[in-house]
Design an enzyme around this catalytic site. Sequence first.
Site, PDB file in Angstrom:
ATOM      1  N   GLY A 204     -27.843  31.457  -5.330  1.00 52.24           N
ATOM      2  CA  GLY A 204     -27.026  32.178  -6.291  1.00 52.24           C
ATOM      3  C   GLY A 204     -26.108  33.154  -5.581  1.00 52.24           C
ATOM      4  N   HIS A 244     -31.877  38.772 -10.277  1.00 54.40           N
ATOM      5  CA  HIS A 244     -31.381  39.322  -9.014  1.00 54.40           C
ATOM      6  C   HIS A 244     -29.847  39.341  -8.996  1.00 54.40           C
ATOM      7  CE1 HIS A 244     -31.564  39.748  -4.487  1.00 54.40           C
ATOM      8  NE2 HIS A 244     -30.393  39.141  -4.596  1.00 54.40           N
ATOM      9  N   GLU A 245     -29.218  38.202  -9.361  1.00 57.73           N
ATOM     10  CA  GLU A 245     -27.760  38.118  -9.282  1.00 57.73           C
ATOM     11  C   GLU A 245     -27.087  39.016 -10.318  1.00 57.73           C
ATOM     12  OE1 GLU A 245     -26.300  36.867  -6.844  1.00 57.73           O
ATOM     13  OE2 GLU A 245     -28.066  35.888  -6.005  1.00 57.73           O
ATOM     14  N   TRP A 256     -32.515  46.693   1.050  1.00 59.95           N
ATOM     15  CA  TRP A 256     -32.333  47.111   2.445  1.00 59.95           C
ATOM     16  C   TRP A 256     -30.873  47.447   2.753  1.00 59.95           C
ATOM     17  CZ3 TRP A 256     -33.540  42.167   0.866  1.00 59.95           C
ATOM     18  CH2 TRP A 256     -32.577  41.195   1.080  1.00 59.95           C
ATOM     19  N   THR A 277     -35.430  53.952  -4.012  1.00 60.32           N
ATOM     20  CA  THR A 277     -35.900  52.720  -3.377  1.00 60.32           C
ATOM     21  C   THR A 277     -36.099  53.029  -1.896  1.00 60.32           C
ATOM     22  OG1 THR A 277     -33.602  52.005  -3.039  1.00 60.32           O
ATOM     23  CG2 THR A 277     -34.746  51.177  -4.988  1.00 60.32           C
TER      24      THR A 277
END
Length: 720
Positions: A204, A244-245, A256, A277
Site C-alpha cells: 500500500g 496504516h495507509e 520511527w 510515541t
Amino acid sequence: MKKITQILLGVSLISSLSGFAQKREIDLTNTRDGEAVEYCTQHKRHTQLMSNPAYVQSLQADEIIRQKEANNPQQKGVIYKIPVVFHVLHNNGIENISDEQILDQLAILNRDYRLQNADANNVHADFQGMPSDVEIEFVLATKAPNGTCFSGITRTANILSFDGSDGGAQVDAIVAGNDVYNGQWPGNKYMNVFICAEIGGAAGYTMKPSNFIGTVMDNGIWILHNYVGSIGTSSVSTSRALTHEVGHWLNLDHTWGGNNNPGNASSCSTDDAVQDTPNCIGVTSCNINSNTCNSDDAYWGQAMRDNVENYMDYSYCSKMFTAGQVTRMRNAITSSTGGRNNLWTTANLTAVGATGVTYLCKAQFSADITTVCPGSQIQFTDESYNAVSGWNWTFEGGTPATSTQQNPLITYNTPGIYQVTLSATDGSVSDDEVKTQYIRVLPAPATIPYFEGFEGYSTLNNILQWEIVNTNNNNTFTLESNFGRTGTKCARLTNFGQTGTNTDELISAPVDLSSITSATGMTLTFRYAYHKKVSSDNEYLKVFITSNCGDNWVQRKTIGGSQLSSLTSSSSWTPSSAADWTTVHMTNVTTEYWNDNFRYKFRFEGANGNNIFIDDINMYSGAPSDNIVLGLTDMGDIEQLNLFPNPTEGELNLQFSLNAAQTVTIQLQDVCGKVVQNHSINAAIGSNLVLMDTQNLAAGSYFVAIQAGETQKVLQFVVK
C-alpha cells in the site's frame, strides 16, 4: 517522540511527476517477516519528488500552515465523517474482489478509528490507557461527481491492474473505464481507494496532505486486493494495511520517523513529530519486548519500550493510535492543506451522498451463470443499493416463476432465452431492473455424425444454437449469407478496422458424444479462412471444449500468427475460393468429453488485423460418414509437410497440403515400430492441420508416418 519542525509530505503520481514509476527490485528491508511485498512505500515516493523544485516550494508553504495547526489542536467530541469510494482495477481475476470483502474493510476502518477494536484492551502494560479514539468515521459515497447514484464501489477492467509501475496510469485507466462515471473523482470530495493486483512492489501507499497535489484524484490511496479486509483474498494478518495507509493520508509518519526502512539503528535520531510515541527503529514482526532507543528516556522519565502495537509500525499486532497521533490526524482533517477540510462538510457529504441517510437508489442483480442445460439451477443475487427491504422477482421460464426472497435459487427446465425482472423497494421508494434475453436454456443435444454449415439460419443473434460473446462491445460474430466453404453461408467476424485488443467468442449448443467408443475414437473438424492485414499481425484462433455444458472450459487448440495465415491483405478481406480455406482436424477430444453435455467454442483474439470466417464444423466417429467429404478417390501428393512443436510436451501439430481431397492415414510409432496412435483423417484440398495429443506418451523419440494413396512420408519427433 518530541515534535520537530520538518514534516515529510506525501507524493502525487500524476503523469508529469511519475519519476518513481519505474519497475524495481523489492527492498527486503521494507518487508514484514514472511511477506514478499514492501508493506508501505510512502516516504520513498516523497524522497523521489524532493528533486522537483515545485514540490519543495510546496513543502515550505505547507509547513507554515502546519506550524499554525500544531498550536491549535482540534477539540475532541466532534465526529468527522469521510466519504470513501473504492475503485477496483481488475483484469477479471481474483483481484476483482467482492463487495463483501470491501464492506468488511470499511467496517475494520471504522472499528480501528473509533477504538471499537477489542484487542485495544490487550496492549502491553506500558501503554495501557493510551489507545485513543480518533473520532473519524468512514462512509461510502453514493453519488458520483455527476450525481449518478452508485454503491460506493466502481469497477474497471484493465490489464494495468497488474502493472503498478505508474500509479498515475492506473488512475487514468479508472477515470476512463470505470462502470459508474468516466471523469475525475476530486480528492477534496472523496477519499479514493484504488484496489489493484500490483502497485509497484508495495502492499500500500498514499500521500500525506499537500497543496502540491491539491484536489486531484491521485490524492488517494493505493492498496493490493489481498490486503483489503479480512475475508476473500485477504486475511486477518493483512487486514489493517489500510488503517496504516489512512494514517499516512491523515499526516502520520511511521513510528520511527520519515523513512520506509524499519530496523535501522540510525532511526533513533529521527522523529515522527508525535510526543507520545517512544523513539524506536521499527519492527517487522510482533516483538512486544522491543526497546531499541533510549534517546527520549529523559522525556518519559524512564526507559520506554517501543510502541510495537501502533498502527504506524510494521508489526502483525498493531491495535492502537496514541492521543498525540489523534491530535495530528484531526488537525490534518480540519486543515485546508490538500483540501481535507472540505471532505466532511455538510455540503460535501450531501453532494456525494454520504450523509448516512440510506434509501433505495437503484435495483440491481446478477446471476452466477446465465447459460445452462435444461434442469439446471441458477443462483440470483440482489445487488440493489443502498437500502432495500423488499424484493419482487419475475422469472420468465423459471421455476418458481416469482419470488420475494432476496437471493432466490431458480430452476430452468425448458429451452429458451428468457427475461428476468427485479422490483426492489425500501418501503417508500421502488425501482425496477429488467434484463431481457438474460437467461439462455440450451436445446436438446445434437447427435453425431454432426455437421454445422450455418445454412439453416437467418441470423446468429439471440438464437439457441449459438451464443455470441462480444467482450469489447464492438464487432461480433455474425452470419455471412453470401458465401461459405460449403454452401452459401458461414460465420464471420469483421475484425478489419477494429482497434486495440479484441476478444470474441462463438459458442455452440450441446452435442451428444456418448455413442463414441474407444475402438473408434472421434475427430472434430472445422474450416477457417483468414488473411493478415500486415505481416507483423499476431492474432489467435483458439478452440475450447467442455464436458459439463459450459461450467468449465478447457483449451484444446491454438492457431496464431503466421500459422493462422502468412498471407496479407491491406483491405477488408473475404475468401473467394476453396483454396482460401484451411481445414483443421482435432483428435484430442478425449474420453472424458464423450457425454451428452459436450460443447465447443471458438475464441478469436484480434489485434488490429483482418477478418476471419468459420464453416463446415464436423464431428464424427472413426472414419467419416457424413456427406461433406467429396472426391475421396482422387489421390495426390503430400506437400508442404511441417511437424511442430518438436520437441513436444503434450500436443503435436502436423501440417500438410494436398492437391485433392482424400482419406489420409496418420500413425505415431515408437523407435521399435510399434504403433502407439492411429488416425484416419478426412483431409481437404489445400492446407490441412492435424492436432494430436501426446500427453500419454513416455519421453523419448518417435516417428509420425503420413500416408495418402500410394504416397507415404515419415518424420521424427521427440517427446520431452
